[in-house]
Design a protein around this motif. Structure first.
Motif, short mmCIF file in Angstrom:
data_model
loop_
_atom_site.label_atom_id
_atom_site.label_comp_id
_atom_site.label_asym_id
_atom_site.label_seq_id
_atom_site.Cartn_x
_atom_site.Cartn_y
_atom_site.Cartn_z
N GLU A 200 0.82 -1.21 0.00
CA GLU A 200 0.00 0.00 0.00
C GLU A 200 0.86 1.26 0.00
OE1 GLU A 200 -2.67 -0.31 3.30
OE2 GLU A 200 -4.02 -1.69 2.27
N ALA A 201 1.99 1.22 0.71
CA ALA A 201 2.90 2.37 0.71
C ALA A 201 3.49 2.60 -0.68
CB ALA A 201 4.03 2.14 1.73
N GLN A 202 3.81 1.50 -1.37
CA GLN A 202 4.30 1.62 -2.75
C GLN A 202 3.20 2.16 -3.65
OE1 GLN A 202 7.28 1.24 -3.85
NE2 GLN A 202 7.33 0.44 -5.92
N ALA A 203 1.98 1.67 -3.44
CA ALA A 203 0.86 2.09 -4.28
C ALA A 203 0.52 3.57 -4.10
CB ALA A 203 -0.36 1.23 -3.98
N ILE A 204 0.59 4.07 -2.88
CA ILE A 204 0.27 5.49 -2.68
C ILE A 204 1.34 6.37 -3.31
CG2 ILE A 204 1.35 5.77 -0.41
CD1 ILE A 204 -1.98 7.33 -1.62
N LYS A 205 2.57 5.89 -3.36
CA LYS A 205 3.62 6.62 -4.10
C LYS A 205 3.26 6.65 -5.59
CE LYS A 205 7.53 5.40 -1.09
NZ LYS A 205 8.84 4.71 -1.04
N ASP A 206 2.94 5.48 -6.14
CA ASP A 206 2.61 5.39 -7.56
C ASP A 206 1.40 6.26 -7.91
OD1 ASP A 206 4.67 3.56 -8.03
OD2 ASP A 206 3.37 1.83 -7.65
N ALA A 207 0.35 6.16 -7.07
CA ALA A 207 -0.87 6.91 -7.33
C ALA A 207 -0.63 8.41 -7.24
CB ALA A 207 -1.96 6.49 -6.34
N THR A 208 0.18 8.82 -6.27
CA THR A 208 0.46 10.25 -6.10
C THR A 208 1.29 10.79 -7.25
OG1 THR A 208 0.29 10.07 -3.69
CG2 THR A 208 1.47 11.98 -4.56
N MET A 209 2.27 10.02 -7.71
CA MET A 209 3.07 10.47 -8.85
C MET A 209 2.22 10.60 -10.11
SD MET A 209 6.93 8.90 -8.42
CE MET A 209 6.65 7.34 -7.58
N ALA A 210 1.31 9.66 -10.30
CA ALA A 210 0.40 9.74 -11.45
C ALA A 210 -0.51 10.96 -11.32
CB ALA A 210 -0.43 8.46 -11.57
N TYR A 211 -1.11 11.12 -10.17
CA TYR A 211 -2.04 12.23 -9.93
C TYR A 211 -1.37 13.59 -10.15
CZ TYR A 211 -4.88 15.56 -7.28
OH TYR A 211 -5.61 16.65 -6.90
N SER A 212 -0.10 13.68 -9.81
CA SER A 212 0.64 14.94 -9.95
C SER A 212 0.76 15.38 -11.40
CB SER A 212 2.04 14.80 -9.34
OG SER A 212 1.97 14.46 -7.97
N LEU A 213 0.57 14.46 -12.32
CA LEU A 213 0.70 14.77 -13.75
C LEU A 213 -0.61 15.14 -14.41
CD1 LEU A 213 3.15 11.88 -14.77
CD2 LEU A 213 3.73 14.20 -14.03
#
Length: 287
Positions: A200-213
Motif C-alpha cells: 500500500e505504501a508503494q501504491a500510494i507513491k505510484d498513485a500520487t506520482m500519477a495524480y501529480s501529472l
C-alpha cells in the motif's frame, strides 16, 4: 587526390568503429532489437508522457536523461519535467528557485534533497531553469508513505486537508494481484513486516506520482518523468494509475538495467518497457 580521399574515409570508418566498440550502453526495443538514440528520441517525441525508469545511482542513466530532455526541448513547444526525486510539498521551493527568487544555497538548504541530487539531478534542474521548463515534484512526502507502511492506507484518512494536498485523492484502489506488487509481497515473506501495508505504501507513491501529472496532461503538455524503474516497469505502478484516469493517453516507457554483457538483452528484461537501456554492471555510480 583519390588516394587522399580514400584514406580519409578509411580513417573515418576506423574512428566510427572505435566509438561503437567503446559505447558504454546499448538501447533495445521491447522485444530485444538494438536501436540507436534517434529511434528512441523519435518515439519519445510522439508520446504524451514518457517515463524514464532509472537506476537511482547510475551516472550514465542520468546523463541520458539530460540528453532526452535536451532533445525534447528542441522538438517540443510545451514540455514539463517531473520527478520522483522531489516531494510535492517542496513545489513552492522549486518554483521560487526556477523563477530566480531564491538562490541555489537557500533552495538546497530548505528542499528535501536526495543524497545524489548534486551530481545526478541538478543538471536536469539547471537545464529546466535555463530553458524555462516547468518542473513538477510528484512524490508523496516520505513521512506519509512511512505512515502507510506501518499502519496501512486507512490511517491517511485521519490527516488534515492541508496534508492531503500532497497526496493523491483518497481512497485509492490497490490491485494486490499486479505482478510487481505480488513480487514485492513475496520478497517480504518472513521479514516480520506487514506485507500488505508495504505494498500500500508503494501504491500510494505510484498513485500520487500519477495524480501529480493530471494537471499537465489536461493542459496538453509533453511530459518527461524521471522515476525508479520499479515504478514504471511492465507498465505497472505509475503507468497503471495514469491509464485508469486517461485510458487512451500515449505513454512511452524506458527502463534501465545493468548487465555484464551489453551486446544482447537478457530474456528477463524483454517486455518490461518500450525501450530498455542496458548499462554495464561496472558503469560509473554516484553512490
Amino acid at each position: 587526390m583519390i588516394r587522399k580521399t580514400l584514406l580519409c574515409i578509411f580513417i573515418s570508418l576506423l574512428s566510427f568503429a572505435a566509438i561503437a566498440q567503446n559505447k558504454i550502453y546499448q538501447i533495445y526495443t521491447s522485444d530485444g532489437e538494438i536501436v540507436d538514440e534517434s529511434k528512441m528520441h523519435e518515439s519519445i517525441n510522439q508520446a504524451e508522457v514518457t517515463f524514464f525508469g532509472e537506476l537511482h545511482n547510475n551516472s550514465v542513466a542520468h546523463w541520458l536523461q539530460l540528453q532526452i530532455l535536451k532533445n525534447l526541448k528542441e522538438n517540443q513547444k510545451d514540455i514539463v519535467l517531473g520527478g520522483e526525486f522531489f516531494e510535492r510539498d517542496d513545489q513552492l521551493n522549486i518554483d521560487e528557485w526556477l523563477e530566480g527568487k531564491i538562490t541555489d544555497k537557500n533552495f538546497e538548504a530548505e528542499a528535501k534533497l536526495w543524497n545524489n541530487y548534486i551530481p545526478d539531478y541538478k543538471p536536469l534542474m539547471l537545464f529546466a531553469k535555463q530553458n524555462q521548463i516547468p518542473f513538477v515534484a510528484t512524490n508523496i512526502p516520505r513521512k506519509y508513505a512511512s505512515v502507510v507502511s506501518r499502519e496501512g492506507l486507512e490511517r491517511l484518512e485521519s490527516f488534515s486537508k492541508e496534508a492531503k494536498k500532497s497526496i493523491a485523492p483518497l481512497p485509492i484502489e490497490v490491485d494486490m494481484t499486479l505482478p510487481g506488487y505480488e513480487g514485492m509481497k513475496g520478497m517480504m515473506h518472513g521479514s516480520g513486516m506487514n506485507a500488505d501495508f508495504m505494498v500500500e505504501a508503494q501504491a500510494i507513491k505510484d498513485a500520487t506520482m500519477a495524480y501529480s501529472l493530471f494537471e499537465f496532461i489536461n493542459k496538453k503538455k509533453s511530459i518527461f518523468h524521471v522515476n525508479g524503474s520499479y515504478h514504471s516497469n511492465n507498465y505497472e505502478g505509475i503507468v497503471w494509475y495514469l491509464r485508469k484516469e486517461y485510458p487512451k493517453i500515449k505513454i512511452l516507457t524506458i527502463a534501465t538495467v545493468e548487465q555484464d554483457d551489453t551486446t544482447s538483452l537478457l530474456d528477463a528484461s524483454k517486455g518490461i518497457a518500450d525501450f530498455i537501456i542496458v548499462l554495464p554492471t561496472d558503469s560509473p555510480k554516484s553512490y
